[in-house]
Design an enzyme around this catalytic site. Structure first.
Site, PDB file in Angstrom:
ATOM      1  N   ARG A  84      66.959  70.270 -31.004  1.00  0.00           N
ATOM      2  CA  ARG A  84      67.145  71.593 -31.613  1.00  0.00           C
ATOM      3  C   ARG A  84      67.134  71.429 -33.133  1.00  0.00           C
ATOM      4  O   ARG A  84      68.061  70.859 -33.698  1.00  0.00           O
ATOM      5  CB  ARG A  84      68.481  72.178 -31.134  1.00  0.00           C
ATOM      6  CG  ARG A  84      68.601  73.685 -31.323  1.00  0.00           C
ATOM      7  CD  ARG A  84      70.044  74.136 -31.097  1.00  0.00           C
ATOM      8  NE  ARG A  84      70.880  73.705 -32.201  1.00  0.00           N
ATOM      9  CZ  ARG A  84      72.191  73.420 -32.107  1.00  0.00           C
ATOM     10  NH1 ARG A  84      72.832  73.526 -30.966  1.00  0.00           N
ATOM     11  NH2 ARG A  84      72.866  73.028 -33.182  1.00  0.00           N
ATOM     12  N   HIS A 119      72.643  76.238 -33.840  1.00  0.00           N
ATOM     13  CA  HIS A 119      72.552  76.937 -32.551  1.00  0.00           C
ATOM     14  C   HIS A 119      71.997  78.353 -32.724  1.00  0.00           C
ATOM     15  O   HIS A 119      71.114  78.780 -31.995  1.00  0.00           O
ATOM     16  CB  HIS A 119      73.935  76.995 -31.885  1.00  0.00           C
ATOM     17  CG  HIS A 119      73.960  77.818 -30.647  1.00  0.00           C
ATOM     18  ND1 HIS A 119      73.365  77.408 -29.468  1.00  0.00           N
ATOM     19  CD2 HIS A 119      74.479  79.058 -30.395  1.00  0.00           C
ATOM     20  CE1 HIS A 119      73.530  78.358 -28.541  1.00  0.00           C
ATOM     21  NE2 HIS A 119      74.193  79.360 -29.082  1.00  0.00           N
ATOM     22  N   TYR A 179      79.173  69.429 -37.257  1.00  0.00           N
ATOM     23  CA  TYR A 179      79.219  68.545 -36.079  1.00  0.00           C
ATOM     24  C   TYR A 179      78.031  67.593 -35.937  1.00  0.00           C
ATOM     25  O   TYR A 179      77.973  66.815 -35.006  1.00  0.00           O
ATOM     26  CB  TYR A 179      79.391  69.366 -34.788  1.00  0.00           C
ATOM     27  CG  TYR A 179      78.325  70.434 -34.555  1.00  0.00           C
ATOM     28  CD1 TYR A 179      77.103  70.100 -33.972  1.00  0.00           C
ATOM     29  CD2 TYR A 179      78.544  71.757 -34.914  1.00  0.00           C
ATOM     30  CE1 TYR A 179      76.121  71.062 -33.762  1.00  0.00           C
ATOM     31  CE2 TYR A 179      77.579  72.729 -34.707  1.00  0.00           C
ATOM     32  CZ  TYR A 179      76.377  72.381 -34.128  1.00  0.00           C
ATOM     33  OH  TYR A 179      75.415  73.332 -33.926  1.00  0.00           O
TER      34      TYR A 179
END
Ligand SMILES: Cc1ncc(C[n+]2csc(CCOP(=O)(O)OP(=O)(O)O)c2C)c(N)n1
Ligand SMILES: [Mg+2]
Length: 330
Positions: A248, A252, A261
Site C-alpha cells: 500500500r 490507509h 506506524y
C-alpha cells in the site's frame, strides 16, 4: 520482467498497452483525488495506489461482458476496466447527484453500477464475499455461463464472511474467483500481526480449492492466475483463491497518517517495485513503448482527468428533499 511474456499468454501488444493505460489512468485519478482532498474540495480518498497491476491484470482476464465484479474500496483499476468512467468516479468523489454508485449518498470507494455488473458493497469489510458466492450460485441455478470475481484485503481475509463464503463455494463448486489484494497492512497493523499462516493462499486447502500467491506488481502474473481460475470456474471445477502481494503506497486513507506506524525507508523501498514504473519498463524493453509514447499517453490521461474533475465539480448535488429516497419503500 522478461521477454515477450505477454505473447506467451496470448495477449497482443495492443492489449498490454491498454492494460498499462488503464493502470496509469487509475493512478492519475487517484493522485488527483488526493490533491482535491487536501484542497478541501472532496471529503475522503481511499487509494488504489500500489494495487493497479493486480486490479487491471485480473479484470483483463475476465469476461467483461458476462462476469460479475464485487470489488472492494481500493479497486479503481477493476471498475475502470469494467466500464466505469473517470467522470463517474469523480462524481462519486464530489458526492454529486449523478454519481452512478450511490447518487452521492455513500462514501467514495463503495463501487456499484448495474449496467457494468459491478455489485454494490457495504462498509463492513468482506460482506461482498458471501454476495459473490450467492451471485455465482444464482448463475449456476439459471444455467448462465458466468464467473464472479470478488476482492478483499488480507486483513479482511480474517473475517468470518470470507471463511463462510469460501466454504460454501468450495462445497458447491461455484465459479467464484476470490482475489485477496495483500498490501501488507490493515490500516496500521502489519501482515505479521494479522495472520498466523505464511500466506493467505494457504487457507484455500481448507475449502477444497486451489490457492496461489502471485506478484501483485506484475499484471501479467495476475492475469495468468485469474485466467486459469476463470477457466476452472467456467468448466464447473469450482472456485480458486488468488493472493496478489504488493504494497500500500499511500496511508490507509486521507484520514490516516502512516508516519506514526511505518518507516519512510520501508515505503521508499516499496516504491522501487511500483508497477507503474516496472510495467512501463517491461513494455519499453519489448519495444512496444518508448518515452515519446509514454508522454503522449500521460498527456492524454491528464486531459481526461482534468475534464472529469471540472465536470464533477460543476455538477449539481442531490436535492435535500431526496435524502430519504431508496431508504423507505415509496
Ligand atoms: C467489519 C469491519 N471491521 C472493521 C472495519 C474498519 N476497517 C476499514 S478498512 C480496515 C482495514 C482492512 O484491511 P485490509 O483488509 O488489509 O484491506 P486494505 O485496506 O489494506 O486494502 C478496517 C479495519 C470495517 N470497515 N469493517
Ligand atoms: Mg491490507
Amino acid at each position: 520482467m522478461g521477454k515477450n511474456r505477454h505473447k506467451a499468454l496470448g495477449l497482443s501488444d495492443e492489449k498490454v498497452l491498454e492494460m498499462y493505460e488503464t493502470m496509469l489512468l487509475a493512478r492519475r485519478i487517484d493522485e488527483r483525488m488526493w490533491l482535491l482532498n487536501r484542497a478541501g474540495k472532496i471529503p475522503f480518498v481511499i487509494s488504489c495506489q500500489g494495487q493497479e497491476a493486480a486490479q487491471v491484470g485480473a479484470a483483463f482476464a475476465l469476461d467483461r461482458e458476462k462476469d460479475y465484479a464485487l470489488p472492494y474500496y481500493r479497486d479503481m483499476g477493476v471498475v475502470l476496466a469494467f466500464g466505469m468512467t473517470p467522470k463517474e468516479l469523480m462524481l462519486s468523489a464530489f458526492a454529486k447527484a449523478a454519481d452512478p454508485n450511490s447518487g452521492g449518498r455513500q462514501m467514495p470507494g463503495h463501487f456499484g453500477q448495474k449496467s457494468n455488473r459491478i455489485v454494490t458493497g457495504s462498509s463492513p469489510v468482506t460482506t461482498q464475499v458471501p454476495h459473490a458466492v450467492g451471485v455465482a450460485l444464482a448463475g449456476k441455478m439459471e444455467g448462465k455461463d458466468l464467473c464472479t470475481f470478488v476482492t478483499f484485503g488480507e486483513g479482511s481475509s480474517n473475517q468470518g464472511d470470507f471463511h463462510e463464503g469460501a466454504n460454501f463455494a468450495g462445497v458447491h463448486k461455484l465459479p467464484v474467483i476470490f482475489m485477496c489484494e495483500n498490501n501488507k497492512y490493515a490500516i496500521s497493523v502489519p501482515i505479521e500481526k494479522q495472520l498466523a499462516c505464511e500466506k493467505v493462499s494457504d487457507r484455500a486447502i481448507g475449502y477444497g480449492m486451489p490457492g496461489v500467491t502471485v506478484d501483485g506488481n506484475d499484471p501479467l502474473a495476475v492475469y495468468e492466475a485469474v485466467k486459469e481460475a476463470a477457466d476452472r470456474g467456467r468448466a464447473g471445477k469450482g472456485p480458486t483463491l488468488v493472493e496478489t502481494v504488493s504494497y500500500r503506497l499511500t496511508p490507509h486513507s486521507s484520514d490516516d497518517d502512516d508516519r506514526s506506524y511505518r518507516d519512510r525507508e520501508e515505503v521508499a523501498e516499496a516504491k522501487k517495485n511500483d508497477s507503474i514504473i516496472t510495467f512501463a519498463a517491461y513494455l519499453k524493453e519489448n519495444k512496444i513503448f518508448d518515452d515519446a509514447k509514454e508522454k503522449e499517453m500521460n498527456d492524454r490521461i491528464m486531459a481526461i482527468v482534468n475534464e472529469a474533475t471540472d465536470f464533477a465539480e460543476a455538477a449539481p448535488y442531490a436535492d435535500a428533499e431526496s435524502a430519504m429516497k431508496y431508504v423507505y419503500a415509496e
